[in-house]
Design a protein around this motif. Structure first.
Motif, PDB file in Angstrom:
ATOM      1  N   LEU A   6       0.825  -1.198   0.000  1.00  0.00           N
ATOM      2  CA  LEU A   6       0.000   0.000   0.000  1.00  0.00           C
ATOM      3  C   LEU A   6       0.866   1.257   0.000  1.00  0.00           C
ATOM      4  O   LEU A   6       0.387   2.356   0.274  1.00  0.00           O
ATOM      5  N   GLY A   7       2.133   1.080  -0.332  1.00  0.00           N
ATOM      6  CA  GLY A   7       3.083   2.188  -0.312  1.00  0.00           C
ATOM      7  C   GLY A   7       3.762   2.296   1.038  1.00  0.00           C
ATOM      8  O   GLY A   7       3.246   1.900   2.080  1.00  0.00           O
ATOM      9  N   HIS A   8       4.985   2.852   1.027  1.00  0.00           N
ATOM     10  CA  HIS A   8       5.793   3.072   2.223  1.00  0.00           C
ATOM     11  C   HIS A   8       5.968   1.751   2.974  1.00  0.00           C
ATOM     12  O   HIS A   8       6.512   0.809   2.409  1.00  0.00           O
ATOM     13  N   ALA A   9       5.506   1.651   4.225  1.00  0.00           N
ATOM     14  CA  ALA A   9       5.656   0.411   4.995  1.00  0.00           C
ATOM     15  C   ALA A   9       4.321  -0.269   5.233  1.00  0.00           C
ATOM     16  O   ALA A   9       4.207  -1.122   6.118  1.00  0.00           O
ATOM     17  N   SER A  10       3.318   0.094   4.462  1.00  0.00           N
ATOM     18  CA  SER A  10       1.957  -0.421   4.655  1.00  0.00           C
ATOM     19  C   SER A  10       1.690  -1.588   3.713  1.00  0.00           C
ATOM     20  O   SER A  10       2.010  -1.521   2.521  1.00  0.00           O
ATOM     21  N   PHE A  11       1.067  -2.640   4.267  1.00  0.00           N
ATOM     22  CA  PHE A  11       0.751  -3.819   3.469  1.00  0.00           C
ATOM     23  C   PHE A  11      -0.630  -4.355   3.821  1.00  0.00           C
ATOM     24  O   PHE A  11      -1.123  -4.180   4.939  1.00  0.00           O
ATOM     25  N   ARG A  12      -1.208  -5.024   2.848  1.00  0.00           N
ATOM     26  CA  ARG A  12      -2.393  -5.855   3.036  1.00  0.00           C
ATOM     27  C   ARG A  12      -1.949  -7.286   2.741  1.00  0.00           C
ATOM     28  O   ARG A  12      -1.440  -7.564   1.641  1.00  0.00           O
ATOM     29  N   ILE A  13      -2.105  -8.168   3.724  1.00  0.00           N
ATOM     30  CA  ILE A  13      -1.700  -9.559   3.535  1.00  0.00           C
ATOM     31  C   ILE A  13      -2.933 -10.440   3.684  1.00  0.00           C
ATOM     32  O   ILE A  13      -3.555 -10.475   4.754  1.00  0.00           O
ATOM     33  N   GLU A  14      -3.284 -11.125   2.616  1.00  0.00           N
ATOM     34  CA  GLU A  14      -4.398 -12.072   2.625  1.00  0.00           C
ATOM     35  C   GLU A  14      -3.797 -13.454   2.790  1.00  0.00           C
ATOM     36  O   GLU A  14      -3.143 -13.984   1.893  1.00  0.00           O
ATOM     37  N   ILE A  15      -3.988 -14.040   3.975  1.00  0.00           N
ATOM     38  CA  ILE A  15      -3.332 -15.285   4.321  1.00  0.00           C
ATOM     39  C   ILE A  15      -4.293 -16.158   5.119  1.00  0.00           C
ATOM     40  O   ILE A  15      -4.893 -15.700   6.091  1.00  0.00           O
ATOM     41  N   ALA A  16      -4.450 -17.413   4.679  1.00  0.00           N
ATOM     42  CA  ALA A  16      -5.390 -18.347   5.318  1.00  0.00           C
ATOM     43  C   ALA A  16      -6.762 -17.669   5.409  1.00  0.00           C
ATOM     44  O   ALA A  16      -7.276 -17.192   4.397  1.00  0.00           O
ATOM     45  N   GLY A  95       8.306 -11.907  21.895  1.00  0.00           N
ATOM     46  CA  GLY A  95       8.417 -13.313  22.240  1.00  0.00           C
ATOM     47  C   GLY A  95       7.075 -13.996  22.380  1.00  0.00           C
ATOM     48  O   GLY A  95       7.007 -15.220  22.376  1.00  0.00           O
ATOM     49  N   GLY A  96       6.002 -13.197  22.463  1.00  0.00           N
ATOM     50  CA  GLY A  96       4.673 -13.762  22.584  1.00  0.00           C
ATOM     51  C   GLY A  96       4.061 -14.061  21.228  1.00  0.00           C
ATOM     52  O   GLY A  96       4.422 -13.456  20.217  1.00  0.00           O
ATOM     53  N   THR A  97       3.125 -14.992  21.218  1.00  0.00           N
ATOM     54  CA  THR A  97       2.429 -15.380  19.996  1.00  0.00           C
ATOM     55  C   THR A  97       0.932 -15.284  20.227  1.00  0.00           C
ATOM     56  O   THR A  97       0.434 -15.714  21.271  1.00  0.00           O
ATOM     57  N   VAL A  98       0.217 -14.718  19.256  1.00  0.00           N
ATOM     58  CA  VAL A  98      -1.242 -14.710  19.295  1.00  0.00           C
ATOM     59  C   VAL A  98      -1.748 -15.426  18.051  1.00  0.00           C
ATOM     60  O   VAL A  98      -1.098 -15.426  17.001  1.00  0.00           O
ATOM     61  N   HIS A  99      -2.907 -16.050  18.173  1.00  0.00           N
ATOM     62  CA  HIS A  99      -3.500 -16.772  17.053  1.00  0.00           C
ATOM     63  C   HIS A  99      -4.711 -15.995  16.556  1.00  0.00           C
ATOM     64  O   HIS A  99      -5.658 -15.738  17.297  1.00  0.00           O
ATOM     65  N   LEU A 100      -4.631 -15.596  15.301  1.00  0.00           N
ATOM     66  CA  LEU A 100      -5.710 -14.888  14.640  1.00  0.00           C
ATOM     67  C   LEU A 100      -6.310 -15.854  13.631  1.00  0.00           C
ATOM     68  O   LEU A 100      -5.778 -16.032  12.531  1.00  0.00           O
ATOM     69  N   GLY A 101      -7.386 -16.524  14.005  1.00  0.00           N
ATOM     70  CA  GLY A 101      -7.909 -17.574  13.145  1.00  0.00           C
ATOM     71  C   GLY A 101      -6.853 -18.633  12.915  1.00  0.00           C
ATOM     72  O   GLY A 101      -6.258 -19.158  13.861  1.00  0.00           O
ATOM     73  N   ASP A 102      -6.565 -18.925  11.649  1.00  0.00           N
ATOM     74  CA  ASP A 102      -5.580 -19.947  11.291  1.00  0.00           C
ATOM     75  C   ASP A 102      -4.173 -19.384  11.130  1.00  0.00           C
ATOM     76  O   ASP A 102      -3.286 -20.077  10.604  1.00  0.00           O
ATOM     77  N   VAL A 103      -3.954 -18.157  11.576  1.00  0.00           N
ATOM     78  CA  VAL A 103      -2.657 -17.499  11.419  1.00  0.00           C
ATOM     79  C   VAL A 103      -2.047 -17.252  12.800  1.00  0.00           C
ATOM     80  O   VAL A 103      -2.726 -16.770  13.710  1.00  0.00           O
ATOM     81  N   ALA A 104      -0.763 -17.590  12.948  1.00  0.00           N
ATOM     82  CA  ALA A 104      -0.033 -17.322  14.188  1.00  0.00           C
ATOM     83  C   ALA A 104       0.879 -16.117  13.982  1.00  0.00           C
ATOM     84  O   ALA A 104       1.607 -16.050  12.989  1.00  0.00           O
ATOM     85  N   VAL A 105       0.826 -15.167  14.912  1.00  0.00           N
ATOM     86  CA  VAL A 105       1.644 -13.959  14.829  1.00  0.00           C
ATOM     87  C   VAL A 105       2.513 -13.878  16.080  1.00  0.00           C
ATOM     88  O   VAL A 105       1.991 -13.824  17.201  1.00  0.00           O
ATOM     89  N   THR A 106       3.827 -13.898  15.878  1.00  0.00           N
ATOM     90  CA  THR A 106       4.771 -13.755  16.983  1.00  0.00           C
ATOM     91  C   THR A 106       5.438 -12.391  16.887  1.00  0.00           C
ATOM     92  O   THR A 106       5.884 -11.981  15.810  1.00  0.00           O
ATOM     93  N   MET A 107       5.496 -11.693  18.002  1.00  0.00           N
ATOM     94  CA  MET A 107       6.157 -10.390  18.039  1.00  0.00           C
ATOM     95  C   MET A 107       7.642 -10.577  18.297  1.00  0.00           C
ATOM     96  O   MET A 107       8.032 -11.332  19.187  1.00  0.00           O
ATOM     97  N   VAL A 108       8.471  -9.890  17.507  1.00  0.00           N
ATOM     98  CA  VAL A 108       9.922  -9.972  17.666  1.00  0.00           C
ATOM     99  C   VAL A 108      10.502  -8.570  17.806  1.00  0.00           C
ATOM    100  O   VAL A 108       9.856  -7.570  17.519  1.00  0.00           O
ATOM    101  N   HIS A 109      11.738  -8.535  18.230  1.00  0.00           N
ATOM    102  CA  HIS A 109      12.406  -7.267  18.524  1.00  0.00           C
ATOM    103  C   HIS A 109      12.718  -6.495  17.237  1.00  0.00           C
ATOM    104  O   HIS A 109      12.913  -7.065  16.170  1.00  0.00           O
TER     105      HIS A 109
END
Length: 230
Positions: A6-16, A95-109
């Motif tokens: 979407l320009g710059h650092a913006s994205f739309r990710i369609e996943i699962a 270091g934490g992970t959250v599950h958004l539907g069928d997608v796992a998102v882990t936060m990193v440094h």
């Protein structure tokens, strides 16, 4: 899977089963025409935020309310917006992970800074971060705004990302050569997509040095609102 810049650092990710908006900067984004705003955000299930700078978060409160979707990000920053703007949030931490539907998102440094302006000066709730997004048999590393870090080697050992969305514009973040160094030193990416470049004259305008530094890796210079299908 579709990754749409979407320009710059913006994205739309369609996943699962998810449609994730990453740092959606719409208003004032010189790369995203207003005519594309609705298509860019339609059907979003969550907004993921790496940090609070205006070119990542300026639209966040209004957009989250308009779309009626949760905002996912660093605990302190999410707490601020939950309290001050009444947003639906998912706050977690590195270091934490959250599950958004069928997608796992882990936060990193990440190593950068994170603040936004207020009547009495800047607010600095929380810290900058990146994400590992896992779904459809792939792991996407969204670096957020950062420089090269030795931590990246740990990220690769733990998550084995095959796709890297890397800030690479220089001045505020690592540039193309530093991003190439990070990718070849710490990761085994099959695909690399640069971002946080071209937006302003002081940022890098081409990804040629990134491509030159990563032989054998599919370095894709994204086009705004054009899906990269993987």
């Amino acid at each position: 899977m579709k990754i749409i810049w979407l320009g710059h650092a913006s994205f739309r990710i369609e996943i699962a089963d998810q449609v994730l908006l990453i740092d959606p900067w719409l208003t004032g984004n010189p790369m995203l025409d207003e005519a594309h705003h609705d298509a860019a955000t339609k059907g979003a299930t969550h907004i993921l935020l790496t940090h609070a700078h205006f070119d990542h978060a300026a639209d966040l409160p209004d957009l989250a309310k308009q779309l009626s979707v949760p905002v996912v990000g660093q605990f302190d920053l999410m707490g601020w917006w939950e309290e001050s703007a009444g947003l639906d949030v998912v706050g977690f931490n590195k270091g934490g992970t959250v599950h958004l539907g069928d997608v796992a998102v882990t936060m990193v440094h990440a190593t950068h800074s994170s603040s936004f302006g207020g009547e009495n000066g800047p607010h600095v709730p929380g810290t900058e971060c990146g994400f590992m997004i896992e779904g459809e048999g792939h792991v996407i590393y969204v670096s957020g705004d950062t420089d090269v870090m030795a931590d990246m080697g740990v990220f690769n050992d733990l998550h084995h990302p095959d796709i890297g969305i890397l800030c690479a514009g220089g001045h505020f973040t690592m540039d193309m050569k530093r991003a190439a160094y990070a990718a070849k030193t710490f990761f085994d990416f099959k695909t690399v997509i640069p971002c946080h470049y071209k937006t302003f004259p002081l940022l890098e305008q081409s990804a040629e040095s990134l491509k030159d530094g990563l032989p054998g890796v599919d370095v894709i210079e994204p086009e705004v609102m054009t899906a990269i299908e993987i």
